[in-house]
Write a protein that holds these residues in place. Structure first.
Motif, PDB file in Angstrom:
ATOM      1  N   ILE A   1      36.267  67.767   5.864  1.00 26.18           N
ATOM      2  CA  ILE A   1      36.328  66.408   5.315  1.00 26.18           C
ATOM      3  C   ILE A   1      37.698  66.156   4.698  1.00 26.18           C
ATOM      4  O   ILE A   1      38.280  65.071   4.858  1.00 26.18           O
ATOM      5  N   MET A   2      38.237  67.162   4.005  1.00 27.80           N
ATOM      6  CA  MET A   2      39.586  67.009   3.444  1.00 27.80           C
ATOM      7  C   MET A   2      40.622  66.851   4.560  1.00 27.80           C
ATOM      8  O   MET A   2      41.582  66.090   4.421  1.00 27.80           O
ATOM      9  N   GLY A   3      40.429  67.569   5.657  1.00 32.49           N
ATOM     10  CA  GLY A   3      41.316  67.408   6.806  1.00 32.49           C
ATOM     11  C   GLY A   3      41.241  66.001   7.377  1.00 32.49           C
ATOM     12  O   GLY A   3      42.268  65.428   7.768  1.00 32.49           O
ATOM     13  N   ALA A   4      40.026  65.455   7.422  1.00 41.62           N
ATOM     14  CA  ALA A   4      39.863  64.083   7.899  1.00 41.62           C
ATOM     15  C   ALA A   4      40.556  63.093   6.962  1.00 41.62           C
ATOM     16  O   ALA A   4      41.180  62.127   7.416  1.00 41.62           O
ATOM     17  N   ILE A   5      40.458  63.335   5.663  1.00 42.27           N
ATOM     18  CA  ILE A   5      41.151  62.478   4.685  1.00 42.27           C
ATOM     19  C   ILE A   5      42.661  62.557   4.891  1.00 42.27           C
ATOM     20  O   ILE A   5      43.364  61.538   4.858  1.00 42.27           O
ATOM     21  N   LEU A   6      43.161  63.769   5.132  1.00 45.36           N
ATOM     22  CA  LEU A   6      44.594  63.952   5.369  1.00 45.36           C
ATOM     23  C   LEU A   6      45.044  63.197   6.611  1.00 45.36           C
ATOM     24  O   LEU A   6      46.074  62.503   6.597  1.00 45.36           O
ATOM     25  N   LEU A   7      44.279  63.309   7.690  1.00 42.72           N
ATOM     26  CA  LEU A   7      44.641  62.616   8.927  1.00 42.72           C
ATOM     27  C   LEU A   7      44.599  61.105   8.746  1.00 42.72           C
ATOM     28  O   LEU A   7      45.452  60.380   9.269  1.00 42.72           O
ATOM     29  N   LEU A   8      43.598  60.626   8.008  1.00 42.65           N
ATOM     30  CA  LEU A   8      43.483  59.188   7.766  1.00 42.65           C
ATOM     31  C   LEU A   8      44.666  58.673   6.948  1.00 42.65           C
ATOM     32  O   LEU A   8      45.258  57.639   7.272  1.00 42.65           O
ATOM     33  N   THR A   9      45.013  59.404   5.900  1.00 43.21           N
ATOM     34  CA  THR A   9      46.146  58.978   5.075  1.00 43.21           C
ATOM     35  C   THR A   9      47.464  59.099   5.847  1.00 43.21           C
ATOM     36  O   THR A   9      48.360  58.270   5.685  1.00 43.21           O
ATOM     37  N   LEU A  10      47.565  60.115   6.703  1.00 37.63           N
ATOM     38  CA  LEU A  10      48.774  60.280   7.503  1.00 37.63           C
ATOM     39  C   LEU A  10      48.945  59.125   8.487  1.00 37.63           C
ATOM     40  O   LEU A  10      50.067  58.707   8.794  1.00 37.63           O
ATOM     41  N   ALA A  11      47.817  58.599   8.965  1.00 36.14           N
ATOM     42  CA  ALA A  11      47.874  57.492   9.922  1.00 36.14           C
ATOM     43  C   ALA A  11      48.140  56.149   9.245  1.00 36.14           C
ATOM     44  O   ALA A  11      48.802  55.284   9.827  1.00 36.14           O
ATOM     45  N   LEU A  12      47.657  55.965   8.019  1.00 38.26           N
ATOM     46  CA  LEU A  12      47.714  54.652   7.375  1.00 38.26           C
ATOM     47  C   LEU A  12      48.789  54.525   6.306  1.00 38.26           C
ATOM     48  O   LEU A  12      49.420  53.474   6.165  1.00 38.26           O
ATOM     49  N   ALA A  13      49.008  55.602   5.529  1.00 39.32           N
ATOM     50  CA  ALA A  13      49.892  55.507   4.364  1.00 39.32           C
ATOM     51  C   ALA A  13      51.330  55.111   4.715  1.00 39.32           C
ATOM     52  O   ALA A  13      51.911  54.268   4.013  1.00 39.32           O
ATOM     53  N   PRO A  14      51.957  55.675   5.763  1.00 39.73           N
ATOM     54  CA  PRO A  14      53.342  55.267   6.060  1.00 39.73           C
ATOM     55  C   PRO A  14      53.486  53.774   6.334  1.00 39.73           C
ATOM     56  O   PRO A  14      54.458  53.145   5.908  1.00 39.73           O
ATOM     57  N   PHE A  15      52.509  53.183   7.013  1.00 40.20           N
ATOM     58  CA  PHE A  15      52.574  51.751   7.328  1.00 40.20           C
ATOM     59  C   PHE A  15      52.329  50.894   6.087  1.00 40.20           C
ATOM     60  O   PHE A  15      53.012  49.889   5.875  1.00 40.20           O
ATOM     61  N   ALA A  16      51.357  51.317   5.262  1.00 43.40           N
ATOM     62  CA  ALA A  16      51.074  50.570   4.034  1.00 43.40           C
ATOM     63  C   ALA A  16      52.252  50.644   3.066  1.00 43.40           C
ATOM     64  O   ALA A  16      52.662  49.633   2.487  1.00 43.40           O
ATOM     65  N   ALA A  17      52.822  51.842   2.896  1.00 40.24           N
ATOM     66  CA  ALA A  17      53.961  52.004   1.993  1.00 40.24           C
ATOM     67  C   ALA A  17      55.185  51.253   2.517  1.00 40.24           C
ATOM     68  O   ALA A  17      55.918  50.624   1.747  1.00 40.24           O
ATOM     69  N   ALA A  18      55.419  51.307   3.832  1.00 38.95           N
ATOM     70  CA  ALA A  18      56.563  50.616   4.423  1.00 38.95           C
ATOM     71  C   ALA A  18      56.442  49.097   4.234  1.00 38.95           C
ATOM     72  O   ALA A  18      57.439  48.418   3.944  1.00 38.95           O
ATOM     73  N   ARG A  19      55.239  48.587   4.361  1.00 42.79           N
ATOM     74  CA  ARG A  19      55.020  47.152   4.144  1.00 42.79           C
ATOM     75  C   ARG A  19      55.320  46.783   2.695  1.00 42.79           C
ATOM     76  O   ARG A  19      55.964  45.757   2.420  1.00 42.79           O
ATOM     77  N   ALA A  20      54.884  47.602   1.765  1.00 40.32           N
ATOM     78  CA  ALA A  20      55.160  47.354   0.347  1.00 40.32           C
ATOM     79  C   ALA A  20      56.655  47.431   0.053  1.00 40.32           C
ATOM     80  O   ALA A  20      57.185  46.657  -0.754  1.00 40.32           O
ATOM     81  N   LEU A  21      57.357  48.351   0.714  1.00 43.03           N
ATOM     82  CA  LEU A  21      58.803  48.485   0.512  1.00 43.03           C
ATOM     83  C   LEU A  21      59.535  47.244   1.028  1.00 43.03           C
ATOM     84  O   LEU A  21      60.488  46.768   0.393  1.00 43.03           O
ATOM     85  N   ARG A  22      59.114  46.719   2.163  1.00 40.47           N
ATOM     86  CA  ARG A  22      59.753  45.507   2.700  1.00 40.47           C
ATOM     87  C   ARG A  22      59.572  44.338   1.740  1.00 40.47           C
ATOM     88  O   ARG A  22      60.498  43.542   1.543  1.00 40.47           O
ATOM     89  N   LEU A  23      58.386  44.222   1.166  1.00 34.76           N
ATOM     90  CA  LEU A  23      58.149  43.151   0.198  1.00 34.76           C
ATOM     91  C   LEU A  23      59.007  43.340  -1.057  1.00 34.76           C
ATOM     92  O   LEU A  23      59.466  42.360  -1.645  1.00 34.76           O
ATOM     93  N   ALA A  24      59.230  44.588  -1.450  1.00 36.31           N
ATOM     94  CA  ALA A  24      59.993  44.863  -2.668  1.00 36.31           C
ATOM     95  C   ALA A  24      61.462  44.521  -2.508  1.00 36.31           C
ATOM     96  O   ALA A  24      62.113  44.080  -3.468  1.00 36.31           O
ATOM     97  N   VAL A  25      62.030  44.721  -1.316  1.00 37.25           N
ATOM     98  CA  VAL A  25      63.467  44.495  -1.130  1.00 37.25           C
ATOM     99  C   VAL A  25      63.791  43.071  -0.683  1.00 37.25           C
ATOM    100  O   VAL A  25      64.954  42.696  -0.635  1.00 37.25           O
ATOM    101  N   GLU A  26      62.757  42.294  -0.368  1.00 33.99           N
ATOM    102  CA  GLU A  26      63.009  40.896   0.057  1.00 33.99           C
ATOM    103  C   GLU A  26      63.382  40.032  -1.137  1.00 33.99           C
ATOM    104  O   GLU A  26      62.858  40.200  -2.225  1.00 33.99           O
TER     105      GLU A  26
END
Length: 221
Positions: free
Chosen positions: A196-221
C-alpha cells in the motif's frame, strides 16, 4: 535524464554548502525521539510498544522542517522564473528538487532510524521492516511536501502554512508505515502494508510533479 541529473547535482551542491539544513533535520529527529522516554518513563516494554509510532511521527515532523526552502531560494533570486521561461519542463525541475530533498533529509533519517529503534528497545525483528517502510515512505513524504512548498511560495509564515497543508496528506504514510513495523514485531506479514505504501509512492510520483509545477507557474506569474 541529463537535465534531471544537472538539477539534482546543482541542488545537492547548494545543500552541501548550507549543510545546516540536513544536520538540523537529523538533530530534530534524534531530539524528538529522545524526548518520549522522558515523557512516558523508562519502562522497556512501554518503549518497545510505542517505538514504531514514535519513530515515524518524529521522522514525519523532521521531514517538514526543510520543506519551506525546497523552492523558496530559487523563487527569491529569480532562478525559478528563468526556469519557467526555459524549455526545461517544470515537472522535471520539481522531480530533481524532490530527489535532492530526499537525499538530504529522507536518507539521513533512514540511516538514523535503527539507532533510535535501539534506544527505544524495539525488537530486532522489526528493524528490516522499519528500514524498508521508511525507504518506501520517505520519498512519498518529499513528493507530497513539494506540493505544499510550491503552494506557499510568496506567503507570509510559509513554514506554518506548509505544515497545515501537508500534515493531513502525511497521515496515510504514517498509518501504514507504523502498521508495517507493528505487524513484523507481532510475527505477522507486513507485505500488505508495504505494498500500500508502494502504491502511495507511485500515486504521488505520478501526480505531485504536475501539481507542484502548476503551483510554481502560478507563483511566478
Amino acid at each position: 535524464m541529463k537535465i534531471l541529473m544537472a538539477i539534482l547535482a546543482r541542488d545537492l551542491r547548494l545543500a552541501l554548502r548550507q549543510g545546516a539544513d540536513s544536520i538540523m533535520v537529523v538533530a530534530f529527529f534524534i531530539v524528538t525521539t529522545t524526548l518520549f522516554p522522558f515523557g512516558v518513563g523508562p519502562e522497556a516494554n512501554i518503549l518497545a510498544r510505542i517505538a514504531s509510532g514514535v519513530i515515524w511521527v518524529s521522522a514525519l515532523l523532521a521531514a517538514m522542517l526543510s520543506l519551506e526552502r525546497v523552492f523558496q531560494t530559487d523563487f527569491e533570486d529569480g532562478t525559478l522564473e528563468l526556469l519557467s521561461l526555459s524549455p526545461v519542463p517544470l515537472e522535471l525541475v520539481v522531480l530533481g528538487k524532490v530527489l535532492a530533498h530526499w537525499l538530504t533529509t529522507g536518507l539521513p533519517l533512514i540511516i538514523a532510524a535503527p539507532l533510535m529503534a535501539v534506544m527505544l528497545n524495539m525488537n530486532s525483528a522489526g528493524f528490516g521492516t522499519l528500514m524498508l517502510a521508511m525507504l518506501v515512505g520517505t520519498p512519498a513524504l518529499s513528493l507530497i511536501g513539494a506540493i505544499g512548498a510550491a503552494l506557499i511560495l510568496g506567503a507570509r509564515r510559509g513554514g506554518v502554512l506548509v505544515s497545515v497543508l501537508v500534515l493531513p496528506l502525511y497521515i496515510p504514510v504514517l498509518i501504514f508505515g507504523a502498521g508495517a513495523v507493528e505487524a513484523a514485531l507481532l510475527g505477522l506479514p507486513a507485505g500488505e502494508h508495504i505494498q500500500i505504501m508502494g502504491a502511495i509512492l507511485l500515486l504521488t510520483l505520478a501526480l505531485a510533479p504536475f501539481a507542484a509545477a502548476r503551483a510554481l507557474r502560478l507563483a511566478v506569474e
